[in-house]
Scaffold this motif. Structure first.
Motif, PDB file in Angstrom:
ATOM      1  N   GLY A 132       0.783  -1.227   0.000  1.00 27.74           N
ATOM      2  CA  GLY A 132       0.000   0.000   0.000  1.00 27.74           C
ATOM      3  C   GLY A 132       0.810   1.270   0.000  1.00 27.74           C
ATOM      4  N   LEU A 133       2.145   1.185   0.123  1.00 30.72           N
ATOM      5  CA  LEU A 133       2.992   2.369   0.137  1.00 30.72           C
ATOM      6  C   LEU A 133       3.952   2.334  -1.048  1.00 30.72           C
ATOM      7  CD1 LEU A 133       4.114   4.961   1.428  1.00 30.72           C
ATOM      8  CD2 LEU A 133       5.633   3.508   2.802  1.00 30.72           C
ATOM      9  N   ASP A 134       3.862   3.326  -1.917  1.00 32.86           N
ATOM     10  CA  ASP A 134       4.791   3.496  -3.034  1.00 32.86           C
ATOM     11  C   ASP A 134       5.620   4.749  -2.799  1.00 32.86           C
ATOM     12  OD1 ASP A 134       3.753   1.303  -4.225  1.00 32.86           O
ATOM     13  OD2 ASP A 134       2.893   2.326  -5.962  1.00 32.86           O
ATOM     14  N   ILE A 135       6.932   4.617  -2.975  1.00 30.46           N
ATOM     15  CA  ILE A 135       7.842   5.758  -2.879  1.00 30.46           C
ATOM     16  C   ILE A 135       8.578   5.863  -4.213  1.00 30.46           C
ATOM     17  CG2 ILE A 135       9.802   6.776  -1.678  1.00 30.46           C
ATOM     18  CD1 ILE A 135       9.022   5.093   0.768  1.00 30.46           C
ATOM     19  N   ARG A 136       8.451   7.001  -4.866  1.00 32.33           N
ATOM     20  CA  ARG A 136       9.083   7.203  -6.173  1.00 32.33           C
ATOM     21  C   ARG A 136      10.015   8.411  -6.094  1.00 32.33           C
ATOM     22  NH1 ARG A 136       5.722   8.365 -11.774  1.00 32.33           N
ATOM     23  NH2 ARG A 136       7.491   8.469 -13.211  1.00 32.33           N
ATOM     24  N   ILE A 137      11.284   8.183  -6.343  1.00 30.92           N
ATOM     25  CA  ILE A 137      12.294   9.237  -6.297  1.00 30.92           C
ATOM     26  C   ILE A 137      12.830   9.449  -7.712  1.00 30.92           C
ATOM     27  CG2 ILE A 137      14.524   9.949  -5.346  1.00 30.92           C
ATOM     28  CD1 ILE A 137      13.902   8.170  -2.932  1.00 30.92           C
TER      29      ILE A 137
ATOM     30  N   VAL B 178      15.417  17.163  -8.093  1.00 33.08           N
ATOM     31  CA  VAL B 178      15.108  15.877  -7.475  1.00 33.08           C
ATOM     32  C   VAL B 178      13.731  16.000  -6.832  1.00 33.08           C
ATOM     33  CG1 VAL B 178      16.257  16.505  -5.311  1.00 33.08           C
ATOM     34  CG2 VAL B 178      15.926  14.095  -5.894  1.00 33.08           C
ATOM     35  N   SER B 179      12.954  14.930  -6.927  1.00 31.35           N
ATOM     36  CA  SER B 179      11.635  14.931  -6.307  1.00 31.35           C
ATOM     37  C   SER B 179      11.370  13.572  -5.682  1.00 31.35           C
ATOM     38  CB  SER B 179      10.538  15.261  -7.333  1.00 31.35           C
ATOM     39  OG  SER B 179      10.427  14.241  -8.307  1.00 31.35           O
ATOM     40  N   GLY B 180      10.539  13.602  -4.656  1.00 30.96           N
ATOM     41  CA  GLY B 180      10.114  12.365  -4.005  1.00 30.96           C
ATOM     42  C   GLY B 180       8.614  12.395  -3.806  1.00 30.96           C
ATOM     43  N   GLN B 181       7.961  11.342  -4.211  1.00 36.68           N
ATOM     44  CA  GLN B 181       6.511  11.271  -4.045  1.00 36.68           C
ATOM     45  C   GLN B 181       6.150   9.990  -3.296  1.00 36.68           C
ATOM     46  OE1 GLN B 181       5.805  11.565  -8.311  1.00 36.68           O
ATOM     47  NE2 GLN B 181       5.061   9.445  -8.337  1.00 36.68           N
TER      48      GLN B 181
END
Length: 830
Positions: free
Chosen positions: A284-289, A350-353
């Motif tokens: 249930g947790l997605d981390i996209r960098i 750089v971004s993190g979502q």
């Protein structure tokens, strides 16, 4: 006009409803002429994470999703309302293009995008870093860093401070969405005309790679490679992308006595790197960098003379050659410039979502980003081989450092779908603006003021020794430290009242503070201006010798300005689905583009500085009604929308030839119709499309302030063509031996429009059409392909902008659109 639009829409709804009921049509997607989805796309081709952070699927149960078939067109999911929806369920005019469509049309940057999107116009002039985007005739000239765009560019949920985006530098794209009309409720300020929303492909857990090489005329070549793979099954995946592109200049430059030695301009030399990490530490947790870096080091942009005025004789007298093009043939692409025109653009970030499924129909999203952008450019301001006036690259730079944070909570219930969010941005801009006098500046004004009789006229007027009035390589040098801190809270809620009837209400509160410290200086004191004001000389000579860049009033002066803005805006939409095939909607939205400070010199009069350069907020109220229909067993998509947009305080940016002037126009209106048509012919692999935008975009009646042309009141805006018409086809046909032939073509026809902010009739661009085409062959497995392609195949001659050539009354320069280009591309996939 509004009555006509309503009648057309009513007729379309009635006809579509009758046809749909009689034919038993099933649902499909489409919105724009260029939006045909690749019939081979399947669910397995989708990225490993939702295309919009935190967006959960909101497919309308009244329109069950359909897989592609030989006779129909597949559904497509978009995030125009920051939640995943089928395009045909969205009460917004959206043009959507996927990776295959962008490649087929040869789209590499935002300027290319306009060739397949009705109602979109993109231009640049003195620098590739300064791009102006307009939708339905509304936009902002981009050459002034103090103004923000009316059309926002967002990539993977992150707002870009400047619109000079090269799509080719982004790697694999999932899609590009062009949202037409104000989108301030969900996307924020500076979206008063629309949004270009770019979604790149996320890393995949399935290993794959692609390598592309291309070569074309003007010695253009591109190589790129991308790869993605899973590192830990269903938990960690990565992707990488790299690109290098070069091209010789398409303009020939005659350099006179130099110091410029480069005889080509408008070349290409850039590279890009991009990497992504997708992590799923828990279910249930997605981390996209995402991290990216791109660099452009090019020569751009010279213009060439369209009309040579009476001052050409003075330029010629100061040049070892003709000084400027005088034969009235600008499309020979011969320009004159004795100074270099370097453009160096560095863009990285750089971004993190984080996307987290909270359960119970709730999900949360966080997008954190840091971006750095620096555009530096030099130019030959007079665009001649005489050494009159120039900008050195080391003193003409705009540097942005931007931190942004967005957080959203979404609820996706059966009858209520809701988004609540907050946004914070801290943007710091350092802008340097320097102009230098060339060795011929003083002599040129001597000839100008004496009708060619005496080069030393300036000395006679000021009483200063010859050569000491405008010392070569001295001039103006200004620095602006601009800081903008923004906070916003927003919500949008869609409630299903009855079966088929949805109401959407949105509200946003924005709070912004802008601070500017400006340091004005002259590298040498403005003695010529001081003397001109103190001596009994003709008024015309006094004005000429006391231009803002030579005014002693700006000798070592510091000013400070502060602007606070607090504003509510919102939207309301009603949509009703008559049947699975027909949806109609009506909407109202208001939005704004924030006010600000003009980052240029301002005066009350020569010798008297105006420390207040503020301009007001641009506001808009917009109304839209439309229908989205799917007919003939998903083979025909016909969509129609009518719009009316009224802007108050429209921010008009005008270059006077020596400085930028920002004026607030009381009223501007844009009204018209968007129509889109898509037909899957039933012939294997053949799809036809067409689209049109009619926009009547005009200034209201007003009294022009000083410096604004009297031609403007009641007339059509610059660049606001009334008609934009597109059409094209895509085809994939088997040819035996396991091979298939792919082909595509697109055409865009644009009616006439004026390219000048003063609406000078000599600046009109006549109607023209752009034709692009591509032909390729490869195996059905897509393991490789070889393509030949051409852009602007008919070599249509058109201009991006016609300008009054600085300091040369009666002479008009033009920044030309690109000529015909063609080449071959090879692809290998693993």
């Amino acid at each position: 006009m509004k009555g006509t639009t309503v009648s057309l829409l009513t007729l379309a709804v009635v006809l579509a409803s009758g046809l749909a009921s009689g034919l038993g049509a099933t649902p499909a997607w489409a919105q724009d002429a260029a939006n045909a989805n690749d019939a081979g796309t399947t669910a397995q081709d989708q990225p490993a994470t939702p295309s919009s952070p935190g967006a959960s699927s909101n497919v309308d149960p009244r329109r069950p999703a359909q897989a592609p078939s030989d006779s129909g067109i597949a559904d497509i999911v978009v995030t125009a309302q920051k939640r995943e929806q089928n395009l045909q369920d969205v009460p917004v005019v959206v043009s959507v293009l996927n990776q295959a469509q962008l490649e087929s049309a040869g789209v590499r940057d935002i300027k290319d995008l306009q060739t397949i999107t009705p109602g979109l116009n993109v231009t640049s002039s003195t620098s590739q870093a300064q791009t102006s985007i307009r939708i339905r005739g509304i936009g902002t000239v981009g050459d002034n860093p103090g103004l923000e765009s009316s059309v926002g560019t967002i990539i993977d949920g992150v707002y870009r401070a400047r619109s000079s985006v090269a799509f080719g530098d982004l790697g694999d794209l999932q899609r590009v969405e062009v949202l037409k009309g104000p989108q301030s409720t969900l996307f924020g300020k500076n979206m008063s005309a629309g949004v270009i929303n770019v979604v790149t492909a996320a890393p995949s857990f399935t290993p794959k790679a692609e390598f592309i090489a291309s070569y074309g005329n003007y010695n253009a070549w591109t190589v790129s490679g991308s790869a993605t793979t899973g590192i830990v099954d269903d938990r960690l995946a990565v992707s990488v992308f790299g690109l290098k592109r070069e091209r010789d200049g398409i303009m020939t430059v005659r350099t006179g006595g130099g110091p410029r030695t480069n005889t080509r301009d408008a070349d290409v030399d850039n590279y890009a790197l991009r990497g992504q990490i997708l992590a799923r530490p828990i279910d249930g947790l997605d981390i996209r960098i995402i991290g990216d870096y791109s660099k452009r080091d090019e020569n751009c942009c010279v213009n060439t003379v369209l009309i040579a005025g009476p001052t050409r004789a003075f330029v010629d007298a100061l040049s070892p050659d003709e000084g400027l093009l005088q034969n009235g043939r600008p499309y020979t692409r011969i320009a004159y410039a004795n100074r270099d025109t370097p453009n160096v653009i560095t863009d990285w970030g750089v971004s993190g979502q984080l996307d987290y499924d909270l359960g119970g129909d709730f999900s949360a999203t966080s997008i954190t980003a840091w971006r750095y952008y620096k555009g530096a450019f030099g130019s030959d301001i007079d665009y001649s081989s005489a050494d009159i006036w120039y900008r050195p690259i080391e003193q003409n730079q705009n540097t942005f450092n931007v931190f942004s944070q967005e957080a959203r909570l979404a609820y996706n219930g059966e009858r209520l779908k809701s988004i609540v969010g907050a946004f914070y941005s801290n943007e710091r801009l350092f802008s340097e603006a320097g102009t230098r006098f060339g060795r011929d500046y003083e002599n040129y004004f001597g000839l100008l003021l004496s009708a060619g009789a005496n080069r030393n006229t300036v000395s006679a007027l000021t009483g200063l020794p010859a050569g000491q009035n405008f010392i070569p390589d001295s001039g103006a040098y200004d620095r602006h430290f601009h800081k903008a801190v923004s906070f916003a809270a927003f919500t949008e809620n869609t409630l299903t009242l009855t079966d088929g009837l949805d109401v959407t209400l949105g509200l946003r509160y924005s709070d912004e503070v802008k601070n500017v410290t400006s340091i004005f200086s002259n590298l040498t004191p403005g003695n010529a201006c001081r003397a001109a004001l103190s001596r009994p000389i003709p008024a015309a000579a006094r004005t000429a010798l006391c231009a803002p860049t030579a005014d002693f009033a700006f000798d070592n002066v510091t000013t400070q300005q502060r602007r606070t803005e607090r504003r509510f805006n919102g939207s309301a939409k009603v949509q009703y689905r008559f049947s699975p095939q027909v949806m109609v909607y009506g909407s109202y939205a208001n939005g704004f583009k924030s006010g600000g400070m003009n980052l240029d010199r301002a005066r009350f009069s020569p010798g008297v500085i105006n420390p207040d350069t503020q301009f007001d907020t641009e506001k808009v109220d917009a109304y839209e009604i439309g229908t989205k229909t799917t007919l003939f067993d998903r083979r025909v998509l016909a969509n129609l929308a009518g719009f009316y947009q009224r802007y108050t305080g429209f921010q008009l940016n005008t270059y006077t030839g020596i400085s930028f002037l920002v004026a607030s126009i009381p009223v501007v209106t844009s009204k018209g119709v968007d129509f889109d048509f898509l037909w899957n012919t039933g012939v294997q692999g053949l799809t036809l499309n067409a689209g049109a935008t009619y926009a009547d975009t005009k200034f209201g009646n007003f009294t022009p302030p000083a410096g604004i042309s009297a031609r403007l009141p009641g007339n059509t805006l610059p660049y606001a063509a009334k008609w934009n018409v597109t059409g094209g086809f895509t085809s994939t046909q088997p040819v035996g031996a396991g091979l298939e032939l792919t082909s595509s073509a697109s055409v865009k026809w644009t009616s006439s429009y004026n390219t000048g902010s003063n609406l000078d009739p000599l600046k009109i661009q006549q109607p023209f059409a752009l034709v692009n085409a591509r032909l390729g062959i490869g195996p059905e497995s897509k393991a490789w392909s070889l393509e030949v392609w051409g852009q602007n195949l008919t070599n249509a001659e058109f201009t991006q902008v016609v300008v009054d050539q600085p300091l040369q009354s009666g002479t008009y320069g033009t920044f030309l659109g690109p000529p015909r280009t063609y080449g071959v591309t090879g692809r290998v996939r693993f």
